[in-house]
Design an enzyme around this catalytic site. Structure first.
Site, short mmCIF file in Angstrom:
data_model
loop_
_atom_site.label_atom_id
_atom_site.label_comp_id
_atom_site.label_asym_id
_atom_site.label_seq_id
_atom_site.Cartn_x
_atom_site.Cartn_y
_atom_site.Cartn_z
N GLY A 1 -33.83 2.03 20.01
CA GLY A 1 -34.00 0.58 20.01
C GLY A 1 -33.39 -0.08 21.22
O GLY A 1 -33.14 0.55 22.24
N LEU B 1 -41.03 3.63 16.81
CA LEU B 1 -40.29 3.35 18.04
C LEU B 1 -39.25 4.42 18.36
O LEU B 1 -38.40 4.75 17.53
CB LEU B 1 -39.61 1.97 17.92
CG LEU B 1 -38.95 1.45 19.20
CD1 LEU B 1 -39.99 1.15 20.27
CD2 LEU B 1 -38.11 0.22 18.90
N ASP B 2 -39.29 4.95 19.59
CA ASP B 2 -38.29 5.91 20.08
C ASP B 2 -38.18 7.16 19.21
O ASP B 2 -37.12 7.81 19.19
CB ASP B 2 -36.90 5.24 20.21
CG ASP B 2 -36.91 4.11 21.22
OD1 ASP B 2 -37.70 4.19 22.18
OD2 ASP B 2 -36.13 3.16 21.06
N ALA B 3 -39.25 7.47 18.51
CA ALA B 3 -39.20 8.63 17.62
C ALA B 3 -40.23 9.69 17.98
O ALA B 3 -40.43 10.65 17.24
CB ALA B 3 -39.40 8.18 16.17
#
Lengths: 283, 283, 283, 283
Positions: free
Chosen positions: D200, D226-228
């Site tokens: 994040g 997100l960001d995964a």
């Protein structure tokens, strides 16, 4: 807020820290950074100190007082810097552009507190990069025949612009003793090996031949003995048997630019001291 | 040569360094190490200082003078150590022996300036190792039912032997708030992940599942919130898709023992300060 | 499940992989690992392959078939291992115990798939450690006068126990050419520097003197030229001006044991090939 | 010399390597690289292979034969690349220039085998950099109101230029699901933390607050969470309590550009496969 950075070294004795810090305190300086190191072998005391002053001080008389009351009694070598004027830095390059791009993009983003009046090169190739960053570019070809003359030209430029520090950003020429003597511990080179391993020419070829599992880069001050000056910073990268010499060169470029950038920063932030061909790095 | 180590923190103000160093100088102390840090956000000043004295000083009166003349006026929290008695350290283990072997072999070689009166374990498995190093071993089984009682036994042992610091060397139990409150910032744990990633149980399994390219280990002071205490030291190791969970566990062991050993050394050499759930590490 | 590991090198030509893998497939082997490397300079092909068989195969006739159908036509040098008997490993030490503790604790935990019949030392100091792990210990003093004789004793022991590989775990003696010739690429040394920097004696002292910012350790096969054999593994650790020689030695110990352990593992898992004084490491 | 790179994954079974390599051999291909991996948990076989052909082959019929004889019987997912046309890559940026400079200087030096038809940004700031490298620049402002429309514009550009891969080089916008679905595992992001830690916004602020001793950067494929997404590459840098958030940001920049560059190279050299939200990286 007015700020002073002080670097000293002197024979080690008792009470130096107390004397120096009290001097700053008495002159209304607030010490925001202090670090010291004692070379117990040679009995030398080293210190770096940053002090803030709420109001501008008269720097000339402050220096005079420091010299008389502190530096002379303790036989100090000392340098005192005010934050005002940024360091003037010249960059010497040949044909490789990776270090130059790296330095100039940091410069442009304000990461380096320096002024870069010009770039010098023995080749014309990188002029467009200098142009795109709006920096002067001097093409001074160097041959066996004109080496001395070329160096005179370089020296003239450095003096005219009052250059403080010279960066050899993969400048593929050996710098003469004359230039080195004029800029003692003020010429910074990046060598593409983990010194003292693979000093001299073509270190990636030598590393490949030896079969090392790690390559490195070394940022150092230039002295008259080739690749033997005080080391400022080093870093390494893992390799394997499967990497060709070209792979080493590519991987090495990333090391070279990072290590050189760190060395430049340490120097321009006045965090380095040289003694006995070694650096003390205050971080 | 008599040596004192001083750690302080206090509200940041001008003149502290000068005052403290002059105090030591006036008491014939030669400062051989000083490092300081200012937390500008919280306006807190931190300092670590080592001073040598040619002749033994009267430590009680020295402390009293320091307290009255320096610590109180500046509202300091401070700790003063003399090199005399080594720290007393207890080691808690379960069944894994790699960290225990590592600690004990360092201990035996004189690398750690501590005394280890005993080892505590909830399992009997590692007793032979304790025996081979000639260290006491207390087997205190922990079950859901006897947890409180077991902890009382642990506390008794810690108090009877005047233990300064407790090392959880892969002790697979959650330590209760009671123990933590009795040993604030004096219980050191090694967690087998790069915190704050993969807090809690089975971090190697989670790392494998997430497909990270680097695993880590974290040495931290234990607080009541699980794996959320002040971090002392971390390190990492590269992995690839081809590593199984068992590979991660094996690679991780090397990280765990090195990172824990570094954390222990920093603590026992009095190089750590804790503030606001973060550490200041003086190196 | 029956498992074979194959290592080969031969002149590079087209079709080798296809031929070898089809040979295994036709013998009902399922290839679970294959890695290859071509030394384009010397035109040599290297390969490592692991194959599983659901039922035990007749290894002698399998080897014979491989030799005739594959190895001879392609002029291969090859080694074929079955998982059955673990490698027999002897450990040579002097007085330092950190590498020995590290090896033995890994051995005990089952991390190393080897058998260690005995430890040899020119000093009696580490016998208690051997004892506590239940491993034989031979004290063979080495002096200028008895060097040859001592080496005969060592050779006798190695032969009687059918030792496969010898680990010099900070064995502070230079091993003779005779031993090296009997164990080509089967004597593994840990050198406490980042080779080729600081070969020879007292590398930490040399590193200190040169002022490097990084120290290293190198695990290599022993050849007759001192510290010049094929490198198996290297790693490094950051240092600063503030580290004394003693600090380097302590930090270096952690490097030495980790790097040696990694080198041993690569060897005993048959992941190394040597050619032209360099290693190919299959990971 | 004509070269083919093949990437496959399929249910694991015996004989795949033999079948594939024999297929290439029969078509006069010389295999110069092979690497494979078996996900034993999910029983999936992965392989990357490079083959050289002395004379140009008819690629369409070669592919057809491969599909019918090999891929279909083994239920393979497969990609086959010829070295001919370089990958077309678009770069999305906001205001930060460090990653952009790094990518473009590598591009210019020929280090990246790609074509970069244009750069997209939601801000006009970096247009001069695009200009100095002679690359098109599309300023597409993104606001809450026009987000959908802006994305349509982006998609149009990507399609018109037949872009293969999109690099988010510190593009400070969340990319919509629509774009992600059109470019599955073909949008590469650089996140300025050691994921999964500090996913994040403002990871350096979070890292500072938590007091970690190491910061990182992560290059990953973008997925809707997100960001995964699957991690391609990570690296880290040591920090201490004395580093301010601004220091972390500066140190982080060096990580970001190096890690992103490595991730881009792995992708464009066809060395990545994605399965189960994880990458297999063939090196």
């Amino acid at each position: 807020m007015f700020k002073i950075t002080l670097l000293i070294h002197c024979p080690d004795t008792s009470g130096i820290i107390s004397k120096v810090t009290t001097f700053f305190h008495n002159h209304k300086g607030n010490i925001i950074y202090i670090d010291q190191y004692v070379d117990t072998e040679n009995k030398i005391f080293f210190m770096r100190l940053e002090s803030e002053f709420r109001s501008k001080i008269e720097i000339a008389s402050f220096k005079k007082a420091f010299s008389e009351e502190i530096a002379m009694p303790y036989q100090m070598s000392w340098q005192m810097y005010t934050a005002g004027n940024p360091i003037k830095m010249a960059v010497f390059v040949s044909k490789y552009d990776h270090c130059l791009y790296d330095i100039l993009s940091r410069y442009k983003s304000g990461e380096l507190n320096v002024e870069i009046p010009f770039i010098v090169s023995n080749h014309p190739d990188l002029k467009p990069i200098a142009d795109s960053f709006g920096i002067g570019f001097h093409h001074i070809p160097v041959t066996k025949e004109n080496k001395e003359e070329a160096e005179e030209q370089q020296l003239d430029l450095l003096q005219k612009e009052k250059i403080d520090v010279v960066i050899l950003a993969r400048y593929m020429q050996i710098v003469s003793g004359k230039l080195i003597q004029r800029f003692p511990n003020r010429i910074i080179n990046i060598h593409h090996s983990f010194l003292p391993a693979f000093a001299g020419a073509r270190p990636y070829h030598s590393a490949y031949k030896r079969g090392v599992k790690i390559i490195g880069a070394t940022c150092h001050y230039v002295t008259e003995e080739l690749d033997a000056g005080p080391i400022i910073e080093q870093d390494i990268s893992r390799i394997s048997h499967s990497h060709s010499i070209r792979d080493l060169i590519l991987k090495g470029r990333d090391l070279e630019k990072i290590v050189l950038a760190r060395g430049i920063k340490l120097h321009v932030e006045r965090k380095t001291l040289v003694y006995n061909n070694k650096t003390i790095i205050f971080t």
